[in-house]
Write a protein that holds these residues in place. Sequence first.
Motif: not given
Length: 230
Positions: A206-230
């Motif tokens: 059950d402790g596995f899957g963190l890497v899969a989840l963690a990789s979603i965060g940067p995608i969303l955060s950079v896209m939010v940057l694009g919406v704000i500053f792009g």
Amino acid sequence: MRDIIDQLKEVVMAILPMAVLIIILQYTVIGLPPETFFRFLAGVVMVGLGLFLFLVGVHIGLLPIGELIGSSLPKTKKPWLIIGVGFILGVVVTIAEPDVRVLASQIDQVSEGEISNLMLIYSVAIGVGFFVAVAMVRTIFNIPLKYILMVGYGAVFTLAMFTPESYVPISFDAGGVTTGPMTVPFILALGVGVASVLRGKSSTSDGFGLVALASIGPILSVMVLGVIFG
């Protein structure tokens, strides 16, 4: 001592094929200037030594401390503390991730400062921290991983429709570089440690899957940057 020898063998087997291929290409196809070729050989030696020391350090220090923190937090019986520490650790480990810094410096150079080095690093770090916290929530409340992944990637593809085109490839690369040699060992050990206490030793998967989840965060955060500053 046996573990150190095993780490040395892993490093040699990881670097040797690339080095041999470049050497063959050097004398058959490429023909690099001698100075450049010798710099490559020196770089291979330094990379090998650095990677060896890094892996030894990971196995001696990072993995045990990550699992120890993960197994100690549930004993406090304070879910908010587990989630909060997960967020903070996700942020600080990502800031220390070498791959993230390489990507940030290249993007800063290519965009001529439009996407600054520090802005990208901290955005990616916050994204990773947020989803490590989500992973802690998933472990505490036993939420199936597939549901969180469906919601996360649904948000990614929805937000991509509103993000400037130049930010979309950057965001997915940011998700990839977070699966680097600093972040992965630590958050995996953290997740396994938390799950081993909350779910028992038989359910540490059950402790596995963190890497899969963690990789979603940067995608969303950079896209939010694009919406704000792009």
